[in-house]
Design an enzyme around this catalytic site. Structure first.
Site, PDB file in Angstrom:
ATOM      1  N   THR A   1       0.857  -1.339  -0.045  1.00  0.00           N
ATOM      2  CA  THR A   1      -0.128   0.087  -0.026  1.00  0.00           C
ATOM      3  C   THR A   1       0.927   1.381  -0.169  1.00  0.00           C
ATOM      4  O   THR A   1       1.979   1.282   0.093  1.00  0.00           O
ATOM      5  CB  THR A   1      -0.967   0.048   1.345  1.00  0.00           C
TER       6      THR A   1
ATOM      7  N   ILE B   1       2.383  -1.334   5.480  1.00  0.00           N
ATOM      8  CA  ILE B   1       1.936  -0.146   5.739  1.00  0.00           C
ATOM      9  C   ILE B   1       3.176   0.808   6.029  1.00  0.00           C
ATOM     10  O   ILE B   1       4.250   0.491   6.426  1.00  0.00           O
ATOM     11  CB  ILE B   1       1.146  -0.192   7.206  1.00  0.00           C
TER      12      ILE B   1
ATOM     13  N   VAL C   1       6.337  -2.954   7.958  1.00  0.00           N
ATOM     14  CA  VAL C   1       6.450  -1.432   7.931  1.00  0.00           C
ATOM     15  C   VAL C   1       7.282  -0.999   6.964  1.00  0.00           C
ATOM     16  O   VAL C   1       8.660  -1.493   6.906  1.00  0.00           O
ATOM     17  CB  VAL C   1       6.826  -0.945   9.323  1.00  0.00           C
ATOM     18  N   LYS C   2       6.733   0.098   6.275  1.00  0.00           N
ATOM     19  CA  LYS C   2       7.626   0.407   4.899  1.00  0.00           C
ATOM     20  C   LYS C   2       8.695   1.555   5.421  1.00  0.00           C
ATOM     21  O   LYS C   2       7.990   2.519   5.922  1.00  0.00           O
ATOM     22  CB  LYS C   2       6.744   0.761   3.850  1.00  0.00           C
ATOM     23  N   ILE C   3       9.851   1.501   5.260  1.00  0.00           N
ATOM     24  CA  ILE C   3      11.096   2.527   5.459  1.00  0.00           C
ATOM     25  C   ILE C   3      11.725   2.670   4.155  1.00  0.00           C
ATOM     26  O   ILE C   3      11.992   1.782   3.515  1.00  0.00           O
ATOM     27  CB  ILE C   3      11.823   1.730   6.561  1.00  0.00           C
TER      28      ILE C   3
END
Length: 383
Positions: free
Chosen positions: A46, A110, A141-143
């Site tokens: 997403t 996310i 978790v997108k970093i």
């Protein structure tokens, strides 16, 4: 070949097919579950743009937005609440795949607020918050893979937070991301964490690279420049895969693997073609190999199902192994012609952060607009 056969064959070749889209309507209608059942989708990615579009499409969020507005929740907190709820619901749909795949797939991503992309400590803080808020083991978790993002990746992994590293364009940055993952795993091991439950993917962006380099080749002109068009992204991805196999067969990795660690799989992102003259399945067809993820917009997924260009036969497909020498020669030729390849990749990272920030601002604007509408309806009803 039937559409399901193409997707099945790609999946059987070691590619995890993920959908680059999520909405509450897709969840409520069972569309996501249907794609899982019929189209070999085993993960979801997403971003703020996807969520902003979902909010504007129909009334699926009306009740929650109304509740948030009634409680006086601001746009930033409301955006987090709305997106985290969707991601949590999607993890439930994919939970059986998470278990069946040995905790490898069945993942939903996310994104940390991209406005924090140059702030290591704030990125770490929000990664912790999102991980705790969604509170599901199959979330990523997108970093972003900025210089400031690298230590944040290490910190998150060291605390057992699974990470989707996004916005990778160059081979050097891909290698740095892999090292950040290994650093994090070693710290997690020292802390006594179960390495088998920590996972990561490294998202290498594709179509944006060709969209950046092709115009420079066009300006240079000539037959050689013409033959090099549209090849830089795939060449770079194939070299990243070569680096992946090198890094995750090293003695350092062997020590971590023996403790239960998982490889950080390459993920092919930005797979929808931007030049209509190119085959619309090219960023799938040309990058099939074991242990990779390909995240596709639904339009690309449908195109792959309908007419992916696969070799004849029914067996596994591999369009990556054996291509590294040619990939290196292709990029060498691009540079030799005068294309400032590395500088353009640096610009792509900067532009990527800017686009992500613009998307986040668009999302916040959309959320604020929906909150205002809900508040207005409530005030009108009580007037």
């Amino acid at each position: 070949m039937q559409s399901n056969d193409r997707l099945e064959r790609i999946s059987a070749s070691g590619v995890s097919i993920w959908l680059d889209d999520l909405s509450r309507d897709r969840l409520d209608t069972g569309e996501l579950a249907e794609l899982v059942s019929t189209s070999h989708v085993v993960g979801v990615t997403t971003n703020p743009t996807i969520f902003a579009a979902a909010l504007q499409d129909g009334d699926a969020y009306a009740d929650q937005v109304g509740d948030l507005a009634a409680r006086g929740i601001g746009a930033e907190e409301a955006a987090i609440a709305l997106t985290s709820d969707d991601v949590r619901s999607a993890t439930a749909v994919l939970a059986p795949l998470y278990t069946a795949s040995g905790f490898q797939d069945g993942r939903v991503s996310i994104e940390v607020d991209p406005r924090l992309a140059r702030d290591t400590e704030e990125t770490i803080a929000q990664a912790r918050r999102l991980w705790a808020l969604v509170d599901r083991p199959n979330v990523y978790v997108k970093i972003p893979a900025t210089e400031q993002g690298l230590p944040a990746i290490t910190a998150a992994i060291s605390e057992g937070i699974s990470v989707n590293v996004t916005l990778i364009f160059s081979l050097d940055r891909y290698r740095a991301v892999a090292q950040a993952y290994l650093d994090g795993l070693e710290k997690a091991q020292l802390a006594g964490l179960d390495l088998s439950r920590i996972a990561s993917v490294a998202s290498v962006f594709l179509s944006r690279i060709d969209a950046k380099i092709d115009p420079v080749l066009d300006e240079i002109g000539g037959d050689e420049a013409a033959t090099l068009r549209g090849g830089a992204a795939i060449a770079g991805a194939r070299l990243a895969y070569e680096a992946f196999e090198e890094i995750f067969s090293s003695p350092r990795w062997a020590d971590l693997s023996s403790a239960g660690a998982r490889v950080q799989r390459p993920l092919w992102a930005s797979t929808g073609v931007k030049d209509p003259s190119y085959p619309d399945t090219r960023y799938v067809d040309e990058l099939i190999a074991p242990h990779v993820v390909n995240t596709m917009p639904e339009k690309t997924l449908q195109a792959v199902a309908d007419h992916a260009r696969l070799p004849d036969g029914d067996g596994p497909v591999d369009t990556v192994h054996g291509t590294a020498v040619a990939a290196r020669e292709h990029l060498d030729a691009v540079v030799r012609l005068g294309v400032p390849y590395e500088r353009l990749l640096t610009e792509l990272e900067e532009e990527g952060v800017e686009k992500f920030v613009a998307s986040q601002n668009e999302l916040l604007g959309t959320v604020q607009s929906e909150l205002d509408k809900a508040a207005s309806r409530t005030n009108g009803a009580t007037a």
